[in-house]
Each structure stands twice: as C-alpha cells, then as structure tokens.
Motif scaffolding. Structure first.
Motif, short mmCIF file in Angstrom:
data_model
loop_
_atom_site.label_atom_id
_atom_site.label_comp_id
_atom_site.label_asym_id
_atom_site.label_seq_id
_atom_site.Cartn_x
_atom_site.Cartn_y
_atom_site.Cartn_z
N HIS A 204 0.83 -1.20 0.00
CA HIS A 204 0.00 0.00 0.00
C HIS A 204 0.87 1.26 0.00
N THR A 205 0.37 2.30 -0.61
CA THR A 205 1.07 3.57 -0.60
C THR A 205 1.21 4.09 0.82
N ASP A 206 2.41 4.53 1.16
CA ASP A 206 2.68 5.00 2.51
C ASP A 206 2.10 6.39 2.73
N GLY A 207 1.41 6.58 3.86
CA GLY A 207 0.98 7.91 4.27
C GLY A 207 -0.39 8.36 3.81
N LEU A 208 -1.14 7.51 3.11
CA LEU A 208 -2.46 7.92 2.61
C LEU A 208 -3.58 7.11 3.24
#
Length: 774
Positions: A16-20
């Motif tokens: 998963h994309t980090d920070g979203l």
C-alpha cells in the motif's frame, strides 16, 4: 516526453502507498490548511495571472471558439456539486470540426470513479483534465486506484455556491490604507455562532490542497494549475514548492472569457510552463531492464535474500512499467559557467514520497547510473536558494569527503536542475525555481492572520551519492542499532574535528544501514547534510536558528529563544540519543502497551506550545532529564540496551547523587570512550526486532468508515474487485446519483447509521493501530 503516474513510496507491507491512510485524511487535510496560511499569496488579478504564467502570442488564437453563452447550461448556484460539474465538463469539452475550448485535452468527471466520493480519504476531484491519450488510459483503470491523480494535467474542484469559498477578496480600491492593511485574505471563524460555513469552506480548501499534494507526489512537476468553482464564481491557482498563488474570484457567467482564456492558453503552453519537469521522461524498455537487473543484485547484496523474498523486497524500489529517466545537471565548479552535459540515471519507486506542499518536497531513490552501471542514491529536492553556493549539500559533502570523514556517503554528482522553456526564452533564470515568493511584494497581496506573507525562493536540486542502503526502520535488533549509531557518532566527530562542521539534523530518516562485504553488521551512514553548518572557535554554529527534526531536537534548541540560538555539537549528541531511544521504542521489545507507547511518543517527542506566535517545546524532555518522568517506567527486553540508555542519560543529565562523579562527562571524548568499550564488552541481541504500533484515535475522520473497502484506494497494486464486492463495500449514500446501483443485504450499523459521537466511540474501541514500518 512527460513522465506520468510515477510510483509512490510503499508502507512496511510493500503493498500500500505509505501515508495515505483514508481514516486519517481529515487530520492530514487540517494540517495542510494550517500550513498554507503562511504560503498563500493573493488575490492576484486574473488578467495578470494569465499574462505572467501563461503568456500567449496573438497568432495562436485562430481556432479559439467563441465565448458567447459558453456556460449557459451551468447553473449559477445549485444544491449539489453534481448539478454544476456535469454541464461544466460538457461545456469545456465542446468542440466543432475545426475548433475546441482546450484542444488536445479532455475534461473528465473523475469523482464518479470514486469508491466513496463523499469520504475525504477516498474521493477524487470533480473534474480532471487529461491529454486525449491519457484519458483513454484512465478510463480503463480500476476505480479503486488513484490513477487519475497520476495523469491529471489539472483539476477543477466544484462547490454548489459561494459559501464554500475560503478566501475573501481585497477591499475596494477606494478603501483606506488602514482598512486594506487590516483585511484578512483567509476567511475567519466566528465563535459566536459556530460558523458552519467556515467549517465547510475550510474542509473544501483542505481537500483541494490534498489533491494538489498527491498530484505532486504522483508526477514529476515543477508547478500545478488548478481551478475552484463556487456556483458561478471561480478562482485560478498556481501551486509550487513554496506555496500557492490565488486569483480574485470572477463570475464566469458574466465574464466567460477569463475562464475560457485560461484553458485556451493552457492548451497552447509548452509542457514545462504547464508544470511538467522537462528533465524527466519515461525510460526506454532496454534501460528499464538494466535498471531492474541492477536493483535486484543490490537488494540481494544488502538483504541477503533470494527467490520470492527477493521478488518482494525489490518492490520497494521498482514498479514494472514505471521506470523514469532523470537528468542531473552537474554543478559548475567555483565560478565556472561552462555547462557540462547532464548525467543520466534511471529510477522507479522512491523510498520516500513528500505528502506536503511547501518545503523541500524530497524524494529519495535507488538509482541506476547509466554510464557506470552502479546503483546509487539520488536525492531530488527543492532547496532554499541563497547566493552563497556553499549552502548546497553537494558542496558540503564534497568538503567532508576531501577531509576524510568516515561513515558518510561519497559525492558523485550534484546540481541545480535546468529549466527548458521550449519556444519561450526568459531572461530571468535558466533554473527550475519557485515563483510564489516573487509575488509577495505586489500591491494586490493581502495579509493573512494580520501578517504579511513571507516566503523564500527554492530551486530544484539533485544530488547523487554512492550509499544506497536501508533506513533505521529496518533494523534487525539491538546489536545493529547500537553499532550503527556508534558509526554515526564517529561520522559526527570526524566532521567536527577534520572539517569543523556539525550536522544539525540527526533524525530517524537521516541514518541509513549499508551492508559491506567485509562486515557482518550493516554499517550506519549519516546522510542529508543540507542543514550542516560550520562552527566557530567557540564551538557554535556560524548561523543562528532552530534546525532539525522536531522530535529529535535537543532541549536547548527547543527553548522559546531556540530560533535565535546557535547549535553546538552537544545538541547533535543529544539528538542522536533521542534517535536511538525512539528506534528502541518502535523496533525493540519493551514493556509498554500500544496506548502507553503512544502517550510516551507524543509526550516526549512531539510536545510543543505557542507563545505570541512562536512555537517552542522541550518541557517534557526537561521533566525527563530531571525526574526521568517518562523513562523510569520503561523497561527494554534487552538488559544491555537498558543499561546503555540509562548510562547515556546519566552522562547527559546526571541525577543529584551522580552530579559530582559525572561532572563534565557530556563531551565527545567521554561518550566515545564509554560507547566503544560498551560494544566490546557486551554481547548484544542480533535478531530481537519487534515492530510496535501507535494508536491514532484522536486523528480519525468521523466521516470515514471503520473498515476500508477491499482493494483500498491507497494501494498502487490493487487487485481488480468484482462488481458485487465493490458495491457491498461502499455506502450507497456516498455515490453520485449517476453512479448508484441497486444492491441487496443490510448495511452494517457501524457505518452511516451511527451518530458522530457513536462513530468516535466505536473507533476508539477498535484496533485502529498504525504499525511501525518493518
């Protein structure tokens, strides 16, 4: 050729994309709105905005469609955004056999592709503008991805009426100077009547900023244009790494020419003026293959893995089909103005993606050097530009390399990034630099919160070094942590004694672990020397000012007058201790529960206060230095690590009974002697890593779901969902009318049926824990 849909850094699962994280969208957007208060310049007259940023030659108007009745079908106000964005998109897409509004571009109602369009963490812009080719790519993509923001040229945020506008334009020209000076460009909150209009306008503006931030993260950009529509009113925006320039509001029913002129000029502009970075492009298949092979070999060397484990680890640095060629323009030595040809590197997925707007916007990549075939580290950033070229990180690092400083990267190439303006040659600069600050002295600029907007100029800068390793977040155990930290301490001492420099930004992200062939334990390298400063004969930094990462700053630097103090080496020593302590808390075994750990981290590392507009901190660190208020109940699973932590605290802040014996012990020589002997005499745990999580109950958006839908939007590798599963995972009330579908089954009572307070209670009793990166 522009590079689109560039990968973002992944979280610890590499899926998963980090920070979203969707549930934290409200908290992120609030911070973005707060940060924008000091970096928003306006209201700029629309005609001046067009002439400055999108100049157009008269001979390029031949195929411009008439402005008459262009927006006749768009209502002046509406009950919902849908009633406006649908006819608006149709009006902008209108074309005849020989003319069009914005040739070469398509306006797409992207919000209708959102999984949950009314939720901050899932929604997409109402209208996105794509090139014709990219529009086809987007329409074939899975709705659960965020691909629209990877291809958007610009977007239009649509609100039903003017009450959603977060800005208040200047008083009339005949108003007194005092009235104009007291005017606040941002809307102000009215305490007496619980200003709901303020809240909805602030929420809309925060979402607008969030979209801009994500586009910067998913594309290689120097700037971005966007549009806000509030009923029949509109504003134009230009974003860069120093903030945002906003125009006056204008009525596009009464004056359709302004909005249509903007889109026409945009369509005629060179890609660099539209905000694309001309020094990046899609890599050829041949270079992408070489990049993948080199990255796989380097991951194998650094981690000692193979097979499926290697395939998984490579994902942190490479996304198939998404390799980018990046040019680094070598910085001329001394005063030499003769340009050298750029050095070419291939990159793919960064190890860090910037999820903020104003600032350095740093991306870090494992990069393939096309000429040498080596894997290196490429840092892409926007540095504050000062006439003194010694402030460039590459110059500092080169001086440290020449002085023989150990355990730091070796400089390869660095330079300010050039800007190719295509057919428009501009005398002001040949470098990529921010433009927001160039407007702050214009007569039309209004204050915000009673203060003049002050911004610095930033230039796009790249530096490449030989150390491509892994962050401290990947440490394997106590042994690696304390040995790597001692390596960093050695680098700090070398920089001090051999080159008279101090780092001034010791942090978790500025230490990397590098596997070397002749050493079993990964070596610690101290990186990111951009904040470094020379010291004078008294041991003080030459320049005053608070520098570094808040969590790890020393007590002395966090004081209210810290912005006027000069750093000393002892401040860096204290910061290194905080980095080691924080790493132990997040990645080694100890006795704290998740909630206790969260309170510990927030209290000791994040505590701050404000006094007369100035931010300061350190109170909690002072309490711990005197009474061990935080650490006295902390017990690490490693007795040796516990001993090291307590001893270093006693050296730095000796308790009453040790003050005489430990007097003057907090100095580099004493700490080095103790630490070196400690590593020789203690057997440390090699593989006792335990990743801990922090709870973020207070940061959840009550309008976000308790559980995220399958194939969450935040992943770059979302597997396609079946239509049935997608419908079962979204709330019908959040879907635009045109996107609703009938469905069966009952809704879970923990979604839209609960009140705001019930949702908060449910969220706080759920296992909402953010895991520490592995």
């Amino acid at each position: 050729m522009e590079s689109y849909d560039v990968p973002m850094a992944l979280d610890h699962t590499l899926s998963h994309t980090d920070g979203l994280r969707p549930a934290l969208a409200m908290s992120r957007n609030r911070k973005l709105t707060y940060d924008a208060r000091g970096h928003t310049v306006g209201p700029m007259p629309p005609t001046a905005f067009l002439d400055v940023f999108l100049p157009l030659e008269d001979d390029k108007r031949g195929k411009l469609m008439t402005f008459n009745n262009a927006f006749k079908a768009v209502p002046r106000i509406a009950d919902t955004p849908t009633a406006i964005y649908k006819p608006l998109a149709a009006a902008l897409n209108k074309k005849s056999p020989r003319k069009s509004r914005c040739p070469g571009f398509v306006f797409d109602t992207s919000i209708e592709r959102s999984v949950r369009p009314l939720r901050l963490g899932y929604t997409k812009p109402h209208i996105c503008c794509f090139t014709t080719a990219n529009a086809r790519t987007v329409r074939w993509a899975d709705n659960n991805t965020r691909v629209e923001l990877g291809y958007a040229e610009l977007f239009i945020d649509v609100r039903p009426d003017a009450s959603f506008d977060f800005f208040i334009d200047s008083p009339p020209a005949h108003a007194s100077k005092q009235v104009r000076k007291a005017h606040n460009f941002f809307r102000e909150y009215r305490m007496e009547d619980e200003d709901r209009e303020y809240d909805q306008a602030k929420r809309a503006f925060g979402l607008h900023i969030a979209f801009a931030v994500e586009i910067f993260a998913r594309q290689n950009r120097t700037c971005l244009f966007t549009v806000s529509v509030f009923g029949s009113l509109a504003r134009l925006y230009r974003w860069d790494r120093e903030g945002c320039i906003v125009t006056e509001a204008f009525d596009f029913h009464e004056n359709p020419g302004t909005l249509l002129e903007f889109f026409w000029r945009y369509s005629q502009a060179y890609s660099g003026d539209r905000g694309h970075d001309p020094t990046t492009s899609a890599a050829t298949p041949e270079l992408e293959t070489l990049f993948e092979e080199a990255i796989r070999a380097h991951v194998r060397l650094q981690l000692g893995v193979d097979g499926p484990e290697l395939d998984h680890a490579v994902r942190a640095h490479y996304e198939p089909g998404h390799a980018t060629a990046v040019e680094v323009d070598p910085q001329p030595p001394n005063n030499d103005t003769t340009p050298e040809p750029p050095t070419l590197f291939i990159v793919s997925r960064p190890v860090v993606s910037p999820l903020y707007l104003e600032g350095c916007g740093t991306r870090g990549y494992w990069a393939f050097h096309v000429s040498t075939g080596r894997v290196m580290f490429l840092k892409d950033t926007w540095c504050t530009w000062l006439p003194d070229k010694e402030t460039l990180e590459g110059h500092i690092l080169a001086r440290l390399n020449e002085s023989g400083v150990r355990n730091i990267p070796q400089q390869d190439v660095h330079g300010i990034t050039a800007h190719d303006y295509g057919p428009y040659e501009r005398a002001s600069t040949s470098n990529q630099e921010t433009q927001t600050g160039a407007m702050i002295n214009q007569k039309w600029v209004c204050p915000i919160d009673g203060k003049r907007v002050r911004t610095a100029q930033r230039r796009h800068y790249r530096t490449v070094t030989d150390a491509a390793g892994y962050g401290l977040k990947t440490l394997r155990g106590t042994e690696e942590l304390l040995h790597a930290a001692y390596d960093v301490f050695t680098a700090m001492q070398d920089a001090l004694t051999k080159a008279a420099y101090i780092h001034r930004d010791l942090s978790l992200n500025n230490i990397i672990l590098v596997k070397e062939p002749d050493r079993d334990i990964r070596r610690g390298y101290l990186i990111d020397w951009e904040s470094a400063d020379r010291i004078d004969s008294d041991g003080n930094a030459e320049h005053a000012g608070r520098a570094g990462t808040w969590e790890f700053m020393s007590i002395r630097v966090l004081y209210p007058d810290g912005t006027k103090r000069k750093h000393r080496f002892e401040d860096d020593m204290e910061s290194l201790f905080y980095v080691v302590l924080y790493s132990g808390l997040m990645y080694l075994p100890h006795n704290l529960s998740t909630d206790s750990l969260t309170e510990f981290v927030k209290g000791l590392f994040l505590q701050q206060a404000e006094l007369r507009g100035s931010t300061f901190g350190g109170d909690s660190k002072i309490q711990n230095s005197v009474r061990r208020s935080f650490t006295r109940l902390l017990h690490f699973g490693s007795p040796s690590f516990q001993e090291w932590v307590e001893t270093i605290m006693d050296y730095c802040w000796p308790p009453e009974e040790l003050k005489e014996n430990y007097k003057d012990m907090w100095n580099p020589a004493q700490i080095d002697a103790y630490w070196a002997e400690f590593l020789q005499t203690h057997t440390l745990e090699r593989d006792n890593r335990v990743a801990h999580g922090l709870a973020h109950h207070d940061m959840f958006d009550p309008k976000s779901p308790v559980t995220t839908p399958s194939g969450s939007h935040s992943t770059d590798e979302s597997s396609p969902m079946s239509r049935k599963r997608r419908l079962e995972s979204s709330d019908e009330t959040d879907v635009p009318t045109s996107a609703k579908r009938p469905r069966t089954g009952q809704r879970r009572p923990d979604a839209a049926s609960l009140s705001w307070s019930e949702r908060i209670r449910l969220q706080r009793t759920s296992a909402w824990v953010t895991q520490a990166p592995m």
